[in-house]
Motif scaffolding. Structure first.
Motif, PDB file in Angstrom:
ATOM      1  N   UNK A   1       0.836  -1.206   0.000  1.00 45.61           N
ATOM      2  CA  UNK A   1       0.000   0.000   0.000  1.00 45.61           C
ATOM      3  C   UNK A   1       0.874   1.261   0.000  1.00 45.61           C
ATOM      4  N   UNK A   2       0.313   2.353  -0.486  1.00 45.19           N
ATOM      5  CA  UNK A   2       1.068   3.602  -0.631  1.00 45.19           C
ATOM      6  C   UNK A   2       1.686   4.062   0.691  1.00 45.19           C
ATOM      7  N   UNK A   3       1.008   3.870   1.817  1.00 39.68           N
ATOM      8  CA  UNK A   3       1.538   4.368   3.084  1.00 39.68           C
ATOM      9  C   UNK A   3       2.822   3.634   3.476  1.00 39.68           C
ATOM     10  N   UNK A   4       2.967   2.374   3.086  1.00 39.04           N
ATOM     11  CA  UNK A   4       4.185   1.627   3.403  1.00 39.04           C
ATOM     12  C   UNK A   4       5.361   2.215   2.610  1.00 39.04           C
ATOM     13  N   UNK A   5       5.115   2.503   1.345  1.00 38.45           N
ATOM     14  CA  UNK A   5       6.140   3.149   0.516  1.00 38.45           C
ATOM     15  C   UNK A   5       6.500   4.512   1.105  1.00 38.45           C
ATOM     16  N   UNK A   6       5.493   5.281   1.514  1.00 44.82           N
ATOM     17  CA  UNK A   6       5.751   6.603   2.096  1.00 44.82           C
ATOM     18  C   UNK A   6       6.528   6.484   3.408  1.00 44.82           C
ATOM     19  N   UNK A   7       6.259   5.451   4.210  1.00 49.12           N
ATOM     20  CA  UNK A   7       6.989   5.242   5.464  1.00 49.12           C
ATOM     21  C   UNK A   7       8.474   4.999   5.168  1.00 49.12           C
ATOM     22  N   UNK A   8       8.738   4.235   4.136  1.00 52.82           N
ATOM     23  CA  UNK A   8      10.122   3.993   3.719  1.00 52.82           C
ATOM     24  C   UNK A   8      10.785   5.305   3.292  1.00 52.82           C
ATOM     25  N   UNK A   9      10.085   6.092   2.490  1.00 50.72           N
ATOM     26  CA  UNK A   9      10.623   7.381   2.023  1.00 50.72           C
ATOM     27  C   UNK A   9      10.808   8.363   3.187  1.00 50.72           C
ATOM     28  N   UNK A  10       9.889   8.350   4.155  1.00 50.03           N
ATOM     29  CA  UNK A  10      10.026   9.245   5.313  1.00 50.03           C
ATOM     30  C   UNK A  10      11.320   8.960   6.064  1.00 50.03           C
ATOM     31  N   UNK A  11      11.636   7.684   6.212  1.00 46.78           N
ATOM     32  CA  UNK A  11      12.871   7.303   6.886  1.00 46.78           C
ATOM     33  C   UNK A  11      14.082   7.778   6.090  1.00 46.78           C
ATOM     34  N   UNK A  12      14.079   7.528   4.791  1.00 40.90           N
ATOM     35  CA  UNK A  12      15.200   7.968   3.949  1.00 40.90           C
ATOM     36  C   UNK A  12      15.329   9.487   3.930  1.00 40.90           C
ATOM     37  N   UNK A  13      14.197  10.192   3.835  1.00 39.03           N
ATOM     38  CA  UNK A  13      14.243  11.653   3.806  1.00 39.03           C
ATOM     39  C   UNK A  13      14.827  12.219   5.098  1.00 39.03           C
ATOM     40  N   UNK A  14      14.473  11.629   6.236  1.00 39.71           N
ATOM     41  CA  UNK A  14      15.038  12.099   7.499  1.00 39.71           C
ATOM     42  C   UNK A  14      16.547  11.874   7.520  1.00 39.71           C
ATOM     43  N   UNK A  15      16.987  10.703   7.084  1.00 35.29           N
ATOM     44  CA  UNK A  15      18.421  10.427   7.067  1.00 35.29           C
ATOM     45  C   UNK A  15      19.167  11.381   6.143  1.00 35.29           C
ATOM     46  N   UNK A  16      18.539  11.732   5.013  1.00 30.72           N
ATOM     47  CA  UNK A  16      19.162  12.656   4.058  1.00 30.72           C
ATOM     48  C   UNK A  16      19.437  14.021   4.675  1.00 30.72           C
ATOM     49  N   UNK A  17      18.557  14.472   5.575  1.00 27.35           N
ATOM     50  CA  UNK A  17      18.771  15.786   6.169  1.00 27.35           C
ATOM     51  C   UNK A  17      19.423  15.719   7.542  1.00 27.35           C
TER      52      UNK A  17
END
Length: 138
Positions: free
Chosen positions: A52-68
Motif C-alpha cells: 500500500x502507498x503508506x508503506x512506501x511513504x513510510x520507507x521514504x520518510x525514513x530515507x528523507x530524514x536520514x538525508x537531512x
C-alpha cells in the motif's frame, strides 16, 4: 568531575537520532501486514510498489530524514566544537526538529501532499544552511 549541559541544538540532534532509529517501525509493520509472494524476502526484499502507498511513504520518510539529519548533525557538532551557539542556531534547531517530525508524520499518513511536503523538506534544507552560516560566523 566536570558537569556538561546539553545544548538545545545537541538535544535536537539526539531527538532526531531517536526518530531516525525508530522510523523503521512503521515500514516493518506495513511490510508484515501486507506480505508479498517472494521466494526469500530476506535475500531480496519485495518491490515497494507491491505494498500500500503508506508503506512506501513510510520507507521514504525514513530515507528523507536520514538525508537531512546527517548534514544537520555534522553542522551542529561543528558549531558545538567552535562554541558558536547563538539565537540563529537555537531557532534553526528547534524549527528543524518541528519540520522533520511534521514531515515524517505527514509523509506516512499522506496528509503532507504537494506542495506541502517539498516545502517542509526545503525549509529543513534552509535550516541546514542557517546552521552552516553559524559555522562560518563562529
Amino acid at each position: 568531575m566536570v558537569h556538561h549541559t546539553l545544548s538545545t541544538e545537541l538535544g535536537v540532534v539526539v531527538l532526531l537520532a531517536v526518530l531516525a532509529a525508530s522510523l523503521w517501525i512503521p515500514y516493518i509493520i506495513g511490510v508484515n501486514m501486507h506480505p508479498q509472494a517472494e521466494n526469500d524476502a530476506f535475500v531480496r526484499p519485495p518491490a515497494l510498489s507491491g505494498f500500500p502507498a503508506w508503506v512506501h511513504r513510510a520507507h521514504r520518510a525514513h530515507l528523507n530524514l536520514l538525508e537531512q539529519l546527517l548534514p544537520f548533525a555534522i553542522l551542529v557538532l561543528v558549531v558545538d566544537r567552535l562554541d558558536g551557539y547563538s539565537a540563529l542556531t537555537w531557532w534553526a534547531a528547534v524549527i528543524f526538529l518541528g519540520l522533520r517530525v511534521t514531515h515524517a508524520a505527514g509523509m506516512i499518513t499522506g496528509t503532507a501532499r504537494m506542495p506541502l511536503r517539498p516545502l517542509i523538506f526545503t525549509a529543513g534544507w534552509l535550516c541546514c544552511l542557517a546552521m552552516a552560516a553559524a559555522v562560518f560566523m563562529a
